[in-house]
Design a protein around this motif. Structure first.
Motif, short mmCIF file in Angstrom:
data_model
loop_
_atom_site.label_atom_id
_atom_site.label_comp_id
_atom_site.label_asym_id
_atom_site.label_seq_id
_atom_site.Cartn_x
_atom_site.Cartn_y
_atom_site.Cartn_z
N ASP A 79 7.28 7.33 -1.41
CA ASP A 79 6.52 8.35 -1.52
C ASP A 79 5.33 7.97 -2.28
O ASP A 79 4.23 8.70 -2.46
N TYR A 80 5.50 7.01 -2.91
CA TYR A 80 4.23 6.22 -3.77
C TYR A 80 3.29 5.79 -3.09
O TYR A 80 3.44 4.87 -2.01
N GLU A 81 1.93 5.93 -3.31
CA GLU A 81 0.70 5.08 -2.70
C GLU A 81 -0.25 4.85 -3.74
O GLU A 81 -0.51 5.75 -4.67
N GLU B 176 6.51 2.58 -7.93
CA GLU B 176 5.18 2.18 -8.62
C GLU B 176 5.48 0.68 -9.46
O GLU B 176 4.76 -0.05 -9.58
N THR C 237 -3.13 4.08 -6.16
CA THR C 237 -4.44 4.63 -6.44
C THR C 237 -5.53 3.56 -6.77
O THR C 237 -4.97 2.68 -7.71
N THR D 275 0.82 -1.36 0.17
CA THR D 275 -0.04 -0.09 -0.06
C THR D 275 0.81 1.22 -0.02
O THR D 275 0.25 2.49 -0.36
N LYS D 276 2.18 1.32 0.50
CA LYS D 276 2.88 2.26 0.42
C LYS D 276 4.29 1.83 0.18
O LYS D 276 4.96 1.14 1.11
#
Length: 601
Positions: free
Chosen positions: A310-312, A440, A314, A306-307
């Motif tokens: 800095d990437y989460e 990502e 969507t 989920t994390k």
């Protein structure tokens, strides 16, 4: 929204289960089946073969075959979308009864084929209207040698309504009545149906809550274990009795025959899977680190990262998922893209996330109107897009056969899973290729790994369990406690010790073990996955991939699996090289995942 989340069944029969057109269709099928039986009996009286009359029998069979599949899809689709509603059961029974009646007529027709001399049969197969289904007719003629006398066969098929089919439907009743509650990370109690719970286990982001859902899911199925054990034992017992009556030497002979593949191919495939499962250990070790877990449980196999930095991640809308699928299908095949767009635009897909739907996802063709229908549950995750692509891939496979006779649409499950898995791979790869950062890309590679994990480890566990279960069932009833042990042992072996917490009640929770018409509903998935890996690699070398791919799909019900691979791919499925090439592609993804994710540990 551009596309509806709900399917439209009115083009099949308008007005739902009480549709006058549907009622008329059932009456027509009953009359067609009776006429076929009488016409076969009349043909048997002939001293000389009338190939025109024989061609009519072949055509009449296919008309009934198409009609029954369409009627069954209609009722099953209504039931799947409204899973707890008992109103559809009488209609399912009626369609099943028609199926039994047709099977008696088909058996008589199959026996008729054995009365032809080899020369006369060869002459019949050369007739212009018969030649396209020659392979299917040859199979029918061979299988007729297993048939008992007409009265016994009719009795067996009738008893199946209250045997195999009844126990399968009984499982649906058990599953539909199960619910569970869990406490989420905010301390709020949530209620889920069995199908919703399965989706949450696969994609819930919070580790503790996901583990809690898994715990309650195990507990829920544990409460139904004795009912499920009765159902599974009686299904297997009925199947073993039928197999013995029809002269099968062991319980794997029939599923191999249904999949048109040899034991040597199956053994080679599983050996390559066994030889390569260690490649998943470093992957799961790294995934545990990224998830902040000390150990990997059953519920963590496809858990989303989920994390990362800095990437989460969507979520996607349904429209976005549809557009992505259409666009990326188009890179390999404009016809695949056009088919997908047509399916979305014409509401062939039931994707709404709600209670009361059947668990899982499937596609069924509607042969009478040359369409398909797909059911799934869309939550917005990356894996949801891949699932839709998988089912649309099934639909595309069927669509390229609509100009052929219906018996040319009777491809086996293993090759059926090839087109779907290939379509899923296209979307999974496209997701990875569109990544805008290392973080990502790691997340999307992880999502892509869901499929090989299932095919190499989860499906292998299912096969090992079912094989052990059938070996014990031949000697008597296997109680729930022993089924739990068999499943736990199968998961230990298949996963090579990767899982610290397993799912002993998986034998109860997995619908595939309770499907009545296809025994061993597991190994064809791994076959389809690895076969599609080969097709994916082959695609990169083709100047006109689309035409070559469609040519392969059009042959899937017209030869054995080994012949199909030899003709279109030039490979021998009984040798490990082909299967190993697929495993190597998985290893390549794992290596990339490990390389890119190291910076986030």
């Amino acid at each position: 929204m551009t596309y509806s989340l709900n399917w439209d069944l009115d083009p099949i029969y308008p007005g739902g289960i009480e549709s006058p057109e549907f009622a008329d269709k059932l009456l027509l099928l009953a009359q067609q089946i009776t006429d076929l039986k009488n016409n076969v009996a009349e043909y048997e009286k002939q001293t000389d073969h009338d190939f025109t009359a024989f061609a009519k029998l072949v055509n009449d069979n296919q008309v009934i075959f198409s009609g029954l599949r369409t009627a069954a899809l209609f009722v099953n689709a209504l039931s799947a979308a409204d899973y707890t509603n008992p109103a559809y059961r009488p209609y399912q029974t009626k369609v099943s009864e028609l199926g039994v009646a047709y099977q008696a007529s088909l058996n008589a027709f199959a026996k008729l084929l054995t009365t032809f001399s080899d020369a006369a049969f060869k002459q019949a197969l050369a007739e212009e209207t018969i030649a396209p289904v020659a392979f299917y007719l040859n199979e029918l003629r061979t299988q007729a040698d297993r048939l008992l006398d007409d009265q016994t066969e009719e009795l067996l098929n009738t008893l199946a309504l209250d045997g195999l089919k009844a126990w399968s439907e009984h499982y649906d009743t058990i599953s539909a009545g199960l619910t569970m509650t869990y406490t989420d990370e905010n301390g709020k109690q949530q209620s889920l149906s069995a199908g919703q719970a399965l989706n949450r286990i696969d994609d819930y982001p919070n580790n503790d809550t996901r583990a809690e859902i898994m715990h309650q899911y195990e507990k829920m199925w544990g409460s139904a274990e004795n009912l499920a054990a009765d159902t599974l034992n009686h299904l297997a017992g009925a199947r073993l009795t039928e197999q013995k009556a029809h002269g099968y030497n062991d319980f794997l002979e029939e599923p191999l025959e249904l999949n048109r593949m040899s034991r040597a191919t199956l053994d080679t495939m599983w050996q390559v899977v066994d030889d390569n499962k260690d490649m998943f250990k470093p992957y799961f070790e790294r995934k545990a680190q990224l998830l902040g877990l000390e150990k990997i449980g059953w519920q963590d196999q496809s858990a989303p990262i989920t994390k990362l930095g800095d990437y989460e991640p969507t979520t996607n809308t349904y429209d976005e998922a549809a557009a992505f699928i259409i666009k990326n299908f188009g890179k390999y095949s404009p016809k695949m893209a056009a088919f997908a767009q047509h399916a979305f635009e014409n509401q062939w897909i039931e994707a709404e996330n709600r209670q009361g739907k059947t668990p899982g996802a499937w596609m069924e063709s509607v042969p009478d109107i040359h369409e398909s229908r797909i059911i799934t549950t869309f939550t917005g995750s990356v894996n949801d897009s891949a699932t839709i692509a998988h089912e649309v891939g099934h639909g595309f496979h069927t669509s390229v056969l609509t100009d052929l006779p219906v018996w040319r649409d009777s491809y086996a499950m293993n090759v059926a899973e090839t087109a779907s898995t290939f379509a899923e791979m296209l979307i999974a790869d496209a997701n990875v290729q569109t990544a805008k950062s290392d973080a990502e890309k790691v997340v999307l590679l992880d999502a892509k790994m869901t499929n090989p994990i299932a095919m190499f480890l989860n499906i292998h566990a299912r096969f090992l369990f079912e094989k052990s279960f059938y070996e014990e069932r031949e000697n008597g009833f296997v109680p729930a406690s022993r089924l739990n042990e068999l499943m736990d042992n199968a998961q230990k072996e298949a996963f090579g010790g990767i899982l610290d917490e397993r799912h002993p009640h998986f034998w109860a929770s997995k619908l595939h073990f309770y499907i009545d018409d296809v025994p061993f509903y597991n190994f064809p998935y791994t076959f389809g996955y690895l076969f599609s890996q080969g097709i994916y690699a082959w695609a990169q070398t083709q100047d006109n991939f689309e035409a070559a791919y469609i040519s392969l799909l059009r042959d899937t019900a017209n030869m054995t699996t080994e012949e199909l691979a030899k003709k279109h791919l030039g490979v021998d499925l009984t040798e490990p090289d082909f299967w190993q090439a697929g495993a190597d592609l998985v290893k390549k993804d794992i290596d990339e995942f490990l390389r890119l994710s190291e910076q986030f540990v």
